[in-house]
Design a protein around this motif. Sequence first.
Motif, PDB file in Angstrom:
ATOM      1  N   PHE A  34       2.312  18.427  -3.285  1.00  0.00           N
ATOM      2  CA  PHE A  34       2.426  19.284  -2.132  1.00  0.00           C
ATOM      3  C   PHE A  34       1.172  19.287  -1.227  1.00  0.00           C
ATOM      4  CE2 PHE A  34       5.923  20.941  -4.472  1.00  0.00           C
ATOM      5  CZ  PHE A  34       7.041  20.829  -3.409  1.00  0.00           C
ATOM      6  N   GLN A  35       1.113  18.699   0.146  1.00  0.00           N
ATOM      7  CA  GLN A  35       0.163  18.327   1.002  1.00  0.00           C
ATOM      8  C   GLN A  35       0.261  18.823   2.371  1.00  0.00           C
ATOM      9  OE1 GLN A  35      -3.331  16.698  -0.226  1.00  0.00           O
ATOM     10  NE2 GLN A  35      -2.315  17.969  -2.144  1.00  0.00           N
ATOM     11  N   ARG A  36      -0.563  19.370   3.151  1.00  0.00           N
ATOM     12  CA  ARG A  36      -0.370  19.315   4.385  1.00  0.00           C
ATOM     13  C   ARG A  36       0.033  18.217   5.050  1.00  0.00           C
ATOM     14  NH1 ARG A  36      -2.733  24.359   6.666  1.00  0.00           N
ATOM     15  NH2 ARG A  36      -2.112  23.505   8.592  1.00  0.00           N
ATOM     16  N   PRO A  37       0.873  17.886   6.108  1.00  0.00           N
ATOM     17  CA  PRO A  37       1.448  16.861   6.360  1.00  0.00           C
ATOM     18  C   PRO A  37       0.255  15.629   6.983  1.00  0.00           C
ATOM     19  CG  PRO A  37       2.935  18.410   7.208  1.00  0.00           C
ATOM     20  CD  PRO A  37       1.582  19.085   6.602  1.00  0.00           C
ATOM     21  N   LYS A  38      -0.688  16.055   7.472  1.00  0.00           N
ATOM     22  CA  LYS A  38      -1.782  14.984   8.222  1.00  0.00           C
ATOM     23  C   LYS A  38      -2.576  14.693   6.837  1.00  0.00           C
ATOM     24  CE  LYS A  38      -3.202  18.651  10.826  1.00  0.00           C
ATOM     25  NZ  LYS A  38      -4.131  19.462  11.586  1.00  0.00           N
ATOM     26  N   ASP A  39      -2.602  15.545   5.840  1.00  0.00           N
ATOM     27  CA  ASP A  39      -3.415  15.133   4.644  1.00  0.00           C
ATOM     28  C   ASP A  39      -2.614  13.973   3.865  1.00  0.00           C
ATOM     29  OD1 ASP A  39      -5.564  16.491   4.974  1.00  0.00           O
ATOM     30  OD2 ASP A  39      -4.741  18.214   4.219  1.00  0.00           O
ATOM     31  N   ILE A  40      -1.239  14.274   4.006  1.00  0.00           N
ATOM     32  CA  ILE A  40      -0.245  13.216   3.570  1.00  0.00           C
ATOM     33  C   ILE A  40      -0.653  11.712   3.918  1.00  0.00           C
ATOM     34  CG2 ILE A  40       2.031  12.323   3.048  1.00  0.00           C
ATOM     35  CD1 ILE A  40       2.950  15.254   2.738  1.00  0.00           C
ATOM     36  N   VAL A  41      -0.814  11.733   4.981  1.00  0.00           N
ATOM     37  CA  VAL A  41      -1.056  10.100   5.997  1.00  0.00           C
ATOM     38  C   VAL A  41      -2.466   9.861   5.419  1.00  0.00           C
ATOM     39  CG1 VAL A  41      -1.392   8.960   7.940  1.00  0.00           C
ATOM     40  CG2 VAL A  41       0.452  10.798   7.831  1.00  0.00           C
ATOM     41  N   ARG A  42      -3.526  10.719   5.461  1.00  0.00           N
ATOM     42  CA  ARG A  42      -4.940  10.364   5.008  1.00  0.00           C
ATOM     43  C   ARG A  42      -4.695   9.848   3.655  1.00  0.00           C
ATOM     44  NH1 ARG A  42      -6.927  16.171   7.632  1.00  0.00           N
ATOM     45  NH2 ARG A  42      -7.587  15.281   9.649  1.00  0.00           N
ATOM     46  N   LYS A  43      -3.987  10.603   2.628  1.00  0.00           N
ATOM     47  CA  LYS A  43      -4.102  10.076   1.302  1.00  0.00           C
ATOM     48  C   LYS A  43      -3.451   8.882   1.207  1.00  0.00           C
ATOM     49  CE  LYS A  43      -5.648  14.661  -0.443  1.00  0.00           C
ATOM     50  NZ  LYS A  43      -5.428  16.049  -0.477  1.00  0.00           N
ATOM     51  N   LEU A  44      -2.060   8.617   1.936  1.00  0.00           N
ATOM     52  CA  LEU A  44      -1.721   7.611   1.559  1.00  0.00           C
ATOM     53  C   LEU A  44      -2.604   6.048   2.152  1.00  0.00           C
ATOM     54  CD1 LEU A  44       1.827   8.388   3.071  1.00  0.00           C
ATOM     55  CD2 LEU A  44       1.493   7.568   0.975  1.00  0.00           C
TER      56      LEU A  44
ATOM     57  N   CYS B  18       0.810  -1.309  -0.040  1.00  0.00           N
ATOM     58  CA  CYS B  18      -0.160   0.137   0.099  1.00  0.00           C
ATOM     59  C   CYS B  18       0.823   1.264  -0.098  1.00  0.00           C
ATOM     60  CB  CYS B  18      -0.978   0.093   1.278  1.00  0.00           C
ATOM     61  SG  CYS B  18      -1.906   1.578   1.495  1.00  0.00           S
ATOM     62  N   SER B  19       1.068   1.737   1.194  1.00  0.00           N
ATOM     63  CA  SER B  19       1.838   3.088   1.336  1.00  0.00           C
ATOM     64  C   SER B  19       2.840   3.394   2.132  1.00  0.00           C
ATOM     65  CB  SER B  19       0.684   4.009   1.649  1.00  0.00           C
ATOM     66  OG  SER B  19      -0.464   3.847   1.091  1.00  0.00           O
ATOM     67  N   PHE B  20       3.840   4.034   1.945  1.00  0.00           N
ATOM     68  CA  PHE B  20       4.886   4.511   2.626  1.00  0.00           C
ATOM     69  C   PHE B  20       5.017   5.804   3.154  1.00  0.00           C
ATOM     70  CE2 PHE B  20       8.415   6.984   1.755  1.00  0.00           C
ATOM     71  CZ  PHE B  20       9.144   6.720   2.765  1.00  0.00           C
ATOM     72  N   ILE B  21       5.734   6.064   4.602  1.00  0.00           N
ATOM     73  CA  ILE B  21       5.890   7.145   4.914  1.00  0.00           C
ATOM     74  C   ILE B  21       7.527   7.049   5.360  1.00  0.00           C
ATOM     75  CG2 ILE B  21       5.479   8.668   6.707  1.00  0.00           C
ATOM     76  CD1 ILE B  21       3.025   8.829   6.336  1.00  0.00           C
ATOM     77  N   SER B  22       7.970   8.107   5.017  1.00  0.00           N
ATOM     78  CA  SER B  22       9.457   8.255   5.635  1.00  0.00           C
ATOM     79  C   SER B  22       9.393   9.395   6.882  1.00  0.00           C
ATOM     80  CB  SER B  22      10.463   8.584   4.858  1.00  0.00           C
ATOM     81  OG  SER B  22      11.569   8.713   5.206  1.00  0.00           O
ATOM     82  N   CYS B  23      10.083   9.311   8.080  1.00  0.00           N
ATOM     83  CA  CYS B  23       9.692  10.008   9.096  1.00  0.00           C
ATOM     84  C   CYS B  23      10.911  10.753   9.452  1.00  0.00           C
ATOM     85  CB  CYS B  23       9.368   9.156  10.425  1.00  0.00           C
ATOM     86  SG  CYS B  23       8.050   8.031  10.106  1.00  0.00           S
ATOM     87  N   CYS B  24      10.687  12.077   9.742  1.00  0.00           N
ATOM     88  CA  CYS B  24      11.863  12.727  10.243  1.00  0.00           C
ATOM     89  C   CYS B  24      11.933  12.689  11.590  1.00  0.00           C
ATOM     90  CB  CYS B  24      11.741  14.264   9.815  1.00  0.00           C
ATOM     91  SG  CYS B  24      11.284  14.319   7.963  1.00  0.00           S
TER      92      CYS B  24
ATOM     93  N   LEU C  94       7.423  11.676  12.233  1.00  0.00           N
ATOM     94  CA  LEU C  94       6.899  10.307  12.900  1.00  0.00           C
ATOM     95  C   LEU C  94       5.696  10.440  13.823  1.00  0.00           C
ATOM     96  CD1 LEU C  94       7.204   7.415  13.508  1.00  0.00           C
ATOM     97  CD2 LEU C  94       8.660   7.920  15.072  1.00  0.00           C
ATOM     98  N   ASP C  95       5.362  11.599  14.523  1.00  0.00           N
ATOM     99  CA  ASP C  95       4.344  11.932  15.215  1.00  0.00           C
ATOM    100  C   ASP C  95       2.881  12.069  14.339  1.00  0.00           C
ATOM    101  OD1 ASP C  95       5.893  14.480  14.414  1.00  0.00           O
ATOM    102  OD2 ASP C  95       4.016  15.323  14.608  1.00  0.00           O
ATOM    103  N   THR C  96       3.274  12.778  13.162  1.00  0.00           N
ATOM    104  CA  THR C  96       1.976  12.831  12.329  1.00  0.00           C
ATOM    105  C   THR C  96       1.427  11.510  11.756  1.00  0.00           C
ATOM    106  OG1 THR C  96       2.740  14.897  11.652  1.00  0.00           O
ATOM    107  CG2 THR C  96       0.943  14.158  10.275  1.00  0.00           C
ATOM    108  N   VAL C  97       2.423  10.446  11.434  1.00  0.00           N
ATOM    109  CA  VAL C  97       2.061   9.179  10.754  1.00  0.00           C
ATOM    110  C   VAL C  97       1.580   8.357  11.707  1.00  0.00           C
ATOM    111  CG1 VAL C  97       4.402   8.380  10.837  1.00  0.00           C
ATOM    112  CG2 VAL C  97       2.893   7.316   9.107  1.00  0.00           C
ATOM    113  N   THR C  98       2.117   8.468  12.895  1.00  0.00           N
ATOM    114  CA  THR C  98       1.568   7.606  14.163  1.00  0.00           C
ATOM    115  C   THR C  98       0.202   7.977  14.535  1.00  0.00           C
ATOM    116  OG1 THR C  98       4.076   7.557  14.842  1.00  0.00           O
ATOM    117  CG2 THR C  98       2.238   6.650  16.135  1.00  0.00           C
ATOM    118  N   GLU C  99       0.015   9.283  14.626  1.00  0.00           N
ATOM    119  CA  GLU C  99      -1.462   9.750  15.061  1.00  0.00           C
ATOM    120  C   GLU C  99      -2.536   9.446  13.998  1.00  0.00           C
ATOM    121  OE1 GLU C  99      -2.454  11.096  17.956  1.00  0.00           O
ATOM    122  OE2 GLU C  99      -4.341  11.879  17.106  1.00  0.00           O
ATOM    123  N   TYR C 100      -2.081   9.897  12.760  1.00  0.00           N
ATOM    124  CA  TYR C 100      -3.207   9.731  11.756  1.00  0.00           C
ATOM    125  C   TYR C 100      -3.234   8.310  11.086  1.00  0.00           C
ATOM    126  CZ  TYR C 100      -3.985  14.517  12.414  1.00  0.00           C
ATOM    127  OH  TYR C 100      -4.337  15.787  12.887  1.00  0.00           O
TER     128      TYR C 100
END
Length: 266
Positions: free
Chosen positions: A110-120, A34-40, A132-138
């Motif tokens: 280009f998207q707001r961080p929380k929307d990146i997670v939602r769209k993934l 599915c989807s990937f996120i890289s965390c800072c 990492l906070d954003t991907v973990t929360e959302y």
Amino acid sequence: MSLLQPHFRQCPTAFTPAFSISSNHSLYVSVSKCSFISCCSSQSQTAVVDVPIDSKIAERDEIRFGLPSKGRMAADTLDLLKDFQLSVKQVNPRQYVAQIPQLSNVEVWFQRPKDIVRKLLSGDLDLGIVGLDTVTEYGQGNEDLIIVHDALEYGDCRLSLAIPKYGIFENINSLQELSRMPQWTIEKPLRVATGFTYLGPKFMKENGLRHVTFSTADGTLEAAPAMGIAYAILDLVSSGTTLKENNLKEIEGGVVLESQLQAEKH
Ligand SMILES: Nc1ncnc2c1ncn2[C@@H]1O[C@H](COP(=O)(O)OP(=O)(O)OP(=O)(O)O)[C@@H](O)[C@H]1O
Ligand SMILES: O=P(O)(O)OC[C@H]1O[C@H](OP(=O)(O)OP(=O)(O)O)[C@H](O)[C@@H]1O
């Protein structure tokens, strides 16, 4: 050694993009199911739409890469990609689609961080860079989100519980001491202000704090104790200046997640 080794391969059911970057930094990106996120580094109830997405990905030829459109991470993320000879070509700042000439089948959005997670999660993006906070929360533990690597070396912060330095908290310095305070009852629970309405309750439950309630706000959470809205806050801390200026302190055992935390799932 080549700095960048982009390769994109197609599997029978879906695109499986992968690229790796190596030097002092390391960013490895891979997407399987599915989807990937890289965390800072390391917000609010969110209706995350989690639909079967393999079919959606298969409908597209390009790989969609989500980058923060604004905020703390936006410029640093572009700088990081530049360090790896990946220049993001955006026609103008109000156009949210861009290209990376070196990666012809990648489309940057280009998207707001929380929307990146939602769209993934919904399959509208395939890759992304967020904290990492954003991907973990959302992401809320969704197994289709693959978190790949730290080591991006920016956006350092931690999600941490903080209490006043004064009053009934003067001698409280750990989560254990906080949880043992006789003040917290069903009738009078520990009130915590946070934007992290998924991670906050989860963390308290995991740490055995039973009588806790949460209130939420979009910002300036450090004002909540002095305003009498909450006893404690759960928020991101970087330099610690905002806590200090508001007479608050972190406590031992109160860190929910930290920058550079590694999470990887294949
Ligand atoms: N001091 C800090 N405070 C908040 N976030 C920080 C801090 N230092 C680093 N970060 C990282 O930067 C990321 C982006 O922060 P920023 O405040 O720009 O986010 P945002 O998602 O646009 O927030 P919002 O939509 O609430 O304005 C955070 O998710 C976090 O990982
Ligand atoms: O430890 P520090 O370096 O002081 O940084 C932490 C502060 O920065 C962020 O707030 P932001 O600046 O985004 O403002 P906000 O509180 O209005 O969201 C975060 O929510 C903390 O309040």
